[in-house]
Write an enzyme that holds these catalytic residues in place. Structure first.
Site, PDB file in Angstrom:
ATOM      1  N   GLU A 149      -2.002  11.932   2.811  1.00  0.00           N
ATOM      2  CA  GLU A 149      -2.841  11.541   3.935  1.00  0.00           C
ATOM      3  C   GLU A 149      -2.635  12.506   5.096  1.00  0.00           C
ATOM      4  OE1 GLU A 149      -2.282   7.610   5.564  1.00  0.00           O
ATOM      5  OE2 GLU A 149      -4.303   7.587   6.405  1.00  0.00           O
ATOM      6  N   GLU A 186       0.866  -1.180   0.000  1.00  0.00           N
ATOM      7  CA  GLU A 186       0.000   0.000   0.000  1.00  0.00           C
ATOM      8  C   GLU A 186       0.898   1.223   0.000  1.00  0.00           C
ATOM      9  OE1 GLU A 186      -2.931   0.174   3.167  1.00  0.00           O
ATOM     10  OE2 GLU A 186      -3.049   2.358   3.024  1.00  0.00           O
TER      11      GLU A 186
END
Ligand code: NAG
Ligand code: NAG
Ligand code: NAG
Length: 270
Positions: free
Chosen positions: A136, A131
């Site tokens: 973020e 991932e």
């Protein structure tokens, strides 16, 4: 989150030493949304959110084309009830192994309590297929955090990037917190309010067999070869995030979809 200017998302395939050609250019039209699945149901990360399908998102105006940009938002006019605020969680229909991914954003949620926006790529089996969190942040965070998650045996070598190393072990097997390996940008324009204040910018992820690099270019400092869609990462200088010789990239990362969502933190929005 507003994707603006061209290209909004481009995925490019490598054809030579530092030469890329466009494989997919996600259009600024309602066809943009044809390239994504809308994921509904319970949020696997337990945010205070209800992810709605495309039809519902369209009729509530959470997704649209505005001012020559793709707009992806969330409910911002109602008091959230029950399981949380309505928002969208999208994953690209197409999957990718290696390539150069360029995401041009004009706006993202501000650095305010409760928000949790992200743009990331992930493979079908977590954490085995890896991932990559390109963008973020949560709550009042002002700098972007880039995080990688893998199976055991992958870590960040603390060199070759310009960012603050937060955690270096990407392998999840020995981690109870599932935090992965993270690097924070030093730039106050890389995320949230600071990002929005300058009209956003461009994130670029270069994923090859030998390295995963992420750059951020604030609006006004986007390399000409990015704007002209003939990107040459060898001219971009030191990346903000780099995973290289201390990870067997091809072993840990494959078949990623591109995801984006605005999730909300349960405890602050209630
Ligand atoms: C977990 O950590 C221990 C102690 O550091 C180490 O010996 C072991 O090899 C690790 N296991 C995995 C699967 O990484
Ligand atoms: C980490 O990077 C430095 C600089 O490129 C290199 O000299 C060193 O060998 C790397 N460490 C490992 C464990 O690969
Ligand atoms: C990606 O998935 C397909 C099946 O969906 C598989 O055939 C292919 O080998 C996978 N690619 C990689 C690099 O693992």
């Amino acid at each position: 989150m507003r994707f603006s200017t061209i290209p909004i998302i481009a995925a490019l395939a490598k054809i030579g030493a530092a030469l890329y050609v466009i494989e997919d250019n996600y259009p600024i039209s309602s066809a943009f949304f044809d390239h994504f699945n809308f994921i509904t149901g319970e949020d696997p990360t337990h945010g205070y959110v209800q992810f709605v399908d495309r039809a519902a998102a369209q009729s509530a105006d959470y997704i649209s084309i505005k001012d020559n940009a793709v707009y992806i938002g969330a409910d911002h006019s109602n008091v959230a009830t029950s399981s949380g605020r309505q928002s969208v969680h999208m994953s690209s229909v197409k999957t990718y192994t290696r390539g150069l991914f360029i995401v041009d954003l004009g706006h993202m949620p501000d650095s305010i309590c409760g928000t949790w926006p992200a743009v990331w790529t992930v493979g079908p089996t977590w954490p085995n297929d890896g991932e990559i969190n390109i963008i973020e942040g949560v709550n009042q965070q002002t700098r972007n955090r880039m995080t990688l998650h893998t199976n055991t045996g992958c870590s960040i070598n603390n060199s070759g990037f310009y960012g603050e190393l937060i955690t270096d072990n990407c392998g999840e097997t020995n981690q109870s917190a599932k935090v992965g390996c993270s690097i924070d940008s030093y730039s106050s324009t890389s995320y949230g309010g600071g990002f929005n204040h300058i009209g956003g910018g461009v994130y670029a992820l270069e994923w090859t067999s030998s390295a995963i690099n992420i750059w951020f270019f604030p609006r006004g400092s986007v390399p000409a070869n990015v704007d002209s869609l003939s990107p040459d990462p060898s001219t971009w200088g030191t990346p903000t995030t780099r995973l290289s010789d201390t990870c067997d990239i091809d072993h840990h990362f494959r078949n990623h979809s591109i995801f984006r969502s605005t999730d909300f933190r349960y405890h602050v929005l209630r």
